[in-house]
Write an enzyme that holds these catalytic residues in place. Sequence first.
Site, PDB file in Angstrom:
ATOM      1  CB  ILE A  48      -0.942  -0.013   1.229  1.00  0.00           C
ATOM      2  CG1 ILE A  48      -1.934  -1.178   1.111  1.00  0.00           C
ATOM      3  CG2 ILE A  48      -1.678   1.313   1.372  1.00  0.00           C
ATOM      4  CD1 ILE A  48      -2.764  -1.437   2.360  1.00  0.00           C
ATOM      5  CG  ASP A  96      12.956   0.775  13.232  1.00  0.00           C
ATOM      6  OD1 ASP A  96      11.719   0.905  13.378  1.00  0.00           O
ATOM      7  OD2 ASP A  96      13.620  -0.108  13.818  1.00  0.00           O
ATOM      8  CB  VAL A  97       8.176   4.235  12.117  1.00  0.00           C
ATOM      9  CG1 VAL A  97       8.169   4.657  10.661  1.00  0.00           C
ATOM     10  CG2 VAL A  97       7.538   2.859  12.307  1.00  0.00           C
ATOM     11  CG  ASN A 125       1.952   2.181   4.228  1.00  0.00           C
ATOM     12  OD1 ASN A 125       0.893   1.622   3.950  1.00  0.00           O
ATOM     13  ND2 ASN A 125       3.145   1.609   4.015  1.00  0.00           N
ATOM     14  CE1 TYR A 141      -2.386  -4.673  11.369  1.00  0.00           C
ATOM     15  CE2 TYR A 141      -4.708  -5.227  11.140  1.00  0.00           C
ATOM     16  CZ  TYR A 141      -3.572  -4.590  10.660  1.00  0.00           C
ATOM     17  OH  TYR A 141      -3.631  -3.860   9.495  1.00  0.00           O
ATOM     18  CE  LYS A 190      -2.848  -1.033  11.207  1.00  0.00           C
ATOM     19  NZ  LYS A 190      -2.125   0.001  10.442  1.00  0.00           N
TER      20      LYS A 190
HETATM   21  P1  NDP Z   1       3.477  -4.683   3.702  1.00  0.00           P
HETATM   22  O1  NDP Z   1       4.018  -5.614   4.740  1.00  0.00           O
HETATM   23  O2  NDP Z   1       3.354  -5.134   2.305  1.00  0.00           O
HETATM   24  O3  NDP Z   1       4.311  -3.308   3.719  1.00  0.00           O
HETATM   25  C1  NDP Z   1       4.597  -2.647   4.915  1.00  0.00           C
HETATM   26  C2  NDP Z   1       5.931  -1.979   4.773  1.00  0.00           C
HETATM   27  O4  NDP Z   1       6.225  -1.298   6.014  1.00  0.00           O
HETATM   28  C3  NDP Z   1       7.049  -2.995   4.543  1.00  0.00           C
HETATM   29  O5  NDP Z   1       7.931  -2.538   3.543  1.00  0.00           O
HETATM   30  C4  NDP Z   1       7.712  -3.057   5.901  1.00  0.00           C
HETATM   31  O6  NDP Z   1       9.058  -3.446   5.866  1.00  0.00           O
HETATM   32  C5  NDP Z   1       7.574  -1.619   6.358  1.00  0.00           C
HETATM   33  N1  NDP Z   1       7.823  -1.509   7.789  1.00  0.00           N
HETATM   34  C6  NDP Z   1       7.528  -2.425   8.748  1.00  0.00           C
HETATM   35  N2  NDP Z   1       7.992  -2.019   9.932  1.00  0.00           N
HETATM   36  C7  NDP Z   1       8.584  -0.813   9.716  1.00  0.00           C
HETATM   37  C8  NDP Z   1       9.286   0.082  10.557  1.00  0.00           C
HETATM   38  N3  NDP Z   1       9.479  -0.179  11.862  1.00  0.00           N
HETATM   39  N4  NDP Z   1       9.781   1.223  10.027  1.00  0.00           N
HETATM   40  C9  NDP Z   1       9.609   1.476   8.701  1.00  0.00           C
HETATM   41  N5  NDP Z   1       9.000   0.643   7.849  1.00  0.00           N
HETATM   42  C10 NDP Z   1       8.487  -0.495   8.362  1.00  0.00           C
HETATM   43  O7  NDP Z   1       2.047  -4.212   4.267  1.00  0.00           O
HETATM   44  P2  NDP Z   1       0.794  -3.539   3.536  1.00  0.00           P
HETATM   45  O8  NDP Z   1       1.218  -2.709   2.398  1.00  0.00           O
HETATM   46  O9  NDP Z   1      -0.233  -4.562   3.375  1.00  0.00           O
HETATM   47  O10 NDP Z   1       0.295  -2.626   4.744  1.00  0.00           O
HETATM   48  C11 NDP Z   1       0.582  -1.244   4.845  1.00  0.00           C
HETATM   49  C12 NDP Z   1      -0.279  -0.667   5.956  1.00  0.00           C
HETATM   50  O11 NDP Z   1      -1.651  -0.912   5.667  1.00  0.00           O
HETATM   51  C13 NDP Z   1      -0.014  -1.274   7.323  1.00  0.00           C
HETATM   52  O12 NDP Z   1      -0.129  -0.265   8.303  1.00  0.00           O
HETATM   53  C14 NDP Z   1      -1.145  -2.279   7.481  1.00  0.00           C
HETATM   54  O13 NDP Z   1      -1.444  -2.540   8.819  1.00  0.00           O
HETATM   55  C15 NDP Z   1      -2.261  -1.522   6.772  1.00  0.00           C
HETATM   56  N6  NDP Z   1      -3.346  -2.360   6.318  1.00  0.00           N
HETATM   57  C16 NDP Z   1      -3.107  -3.391   5.450  1.00  0.00           C
HETATM   58  C17 NDP Z   1      -4.139  -4.175   5.008  1.00  0.00           C
HETATM   59  C18 NDP Z   1      -3.939  -5.316   4.101  1.00  0.00           C
HETATM   60  O14 NDP Z   1      -4.881  -6.118   3.964  1.00  0.00           O
HETATM   61  N7  NDP Z   1      -2.802  -5.463   3.428  1.00  0.00           N
HETATM   62  C19 NDP Z   1      -5.530  -3.920   5.451  1.00  0.00           C
HETATM   63  C20 NDP Z   1      -5.672  -2.796   6.334  1.00  0.00           C
HETATM   64  C21 NDP Z   1      -4.616  -2.060   6.742  1.00  0.00           C
HETATM   65  P3  NDP Z   1       9.423  -4.999   6.255  1.00  0.00           P
HETATM   66  O15 NDP Z   1       8.720  -5.865   5.243  1.00  0.00           O
HETATM   67  O16 NDP Z   1      10.904  -5.032   6.158  1.00  0.00           O
HETATM   68  O17 NDP Z   1       8.903  -5.237   7.645  1.00  0.00           O
END
Ligand code: NDP
Length: 258
Positions: free
Chosen positions: A22, A67-68, A94, A162, A166
């Site tokens: 996303i 790293d957030v 995100n 989770y 949220k």
């Molecule tokens: P992905 O896992 O595909 O992408 C999330 C990204 O965030 C990854 O690149 C991940 O890196 C990065 N990330 C994780 N931890 C950190 C950190 N501490 N600092 C910086 N970056 C970080 O997830 P989605 O795209 O699916 O999800 C994005 C957002 O949308 C999230 O907040 C999720 O909860 C929310 N969401 C997603 C849904 C879904 O069905 N996919 C539905 C509803 C909400 P790495 O892989 O290395 O951890």
Amino acid sequence: MYLEKLRLDGRVAVVTGGGQGIGAACARALGEAGATVMVAELLPERIEASVDSLRRLQIDAHGITLDVTKSKDVDRVADEIVGRHGRVDILVNNAGVAISDVRAEDTSDEHWRLHMDVNIDGLFWCCRAFGRKMLARGGGSIVNIGSMSGLIVNKPQPQSFYNASKAAVHQLTRSLAAEWGQRGVRVNAVAPTYIETPLTSFGIKENPDMYKVWLEMTPMGRVGQPEEVASVVHFLASDAASLMTGAIVSVDGGYTCW
Ligand code: NDP
């Protein structure tokens, strides 16, 4: 007049976790609208790939390792971005994690903390650091990626950690919107259904029985694509949503109707 409000020329946007899923779609949506986009991510190689693909689309994209969960690093990155680009107008919070299908009674301290650290603590550190910059300039738009899991309890997989994280994102969104409403900073959230990304592959790709339940519970009968969230994030980030703050916008194929 109306289409112009969706343009983001001259604006600087930061997308956390913008390297895939996303976040990558949001970076593209904001960039296509004219914003300079900062991809703030954990892994340098993922940042590079995401920035390269944005640049191939003529988007002014830049990467920054972040790293957030590290509040000092978040403050430093906010300073660096404003130092380099002079401003920050848009923040898309995100970055998030979801390691689901773990029952409450089996949830370890570490598992609980990981979800809170990234999904709510990290999101707040970013709101605070970038919000300060926006307040100092008297304007900005923050879009938090919440979830329908902050509104309902998912079925069949247990994921209390989770869902709680949220729900906290949604209430933080409303709280910041109320605090900053008169100071030019809007804060909204989107609450997506299941979106096809690496985060949901445990259901969509690896568990047909679970996936079947997900589809049955969704009025539109399908999961979403990252672009379908990104277009709503773009709208909320833009002047087209100038009267919106504190909104939790469902992007869920009707999931929360039932
Ligand atoms: P992905 O896992 O595909 O992408 C999330 C990204 O965030 C990854 O690149 C991940 O890196 C990065 N990330 C994780 N931890 C950190 C950190 N501490 N600092 C910086 N970056 C970080 O997830 P989605 O795209 O699916 O999800 C994005 C957002 O949308 C999230 O907040 C999720 O909860 C929310 N969401 C997603 C849904 C879904 O069905 N996919 C539905 C509803 C909400 P790495 O892989 O290395 O951890």
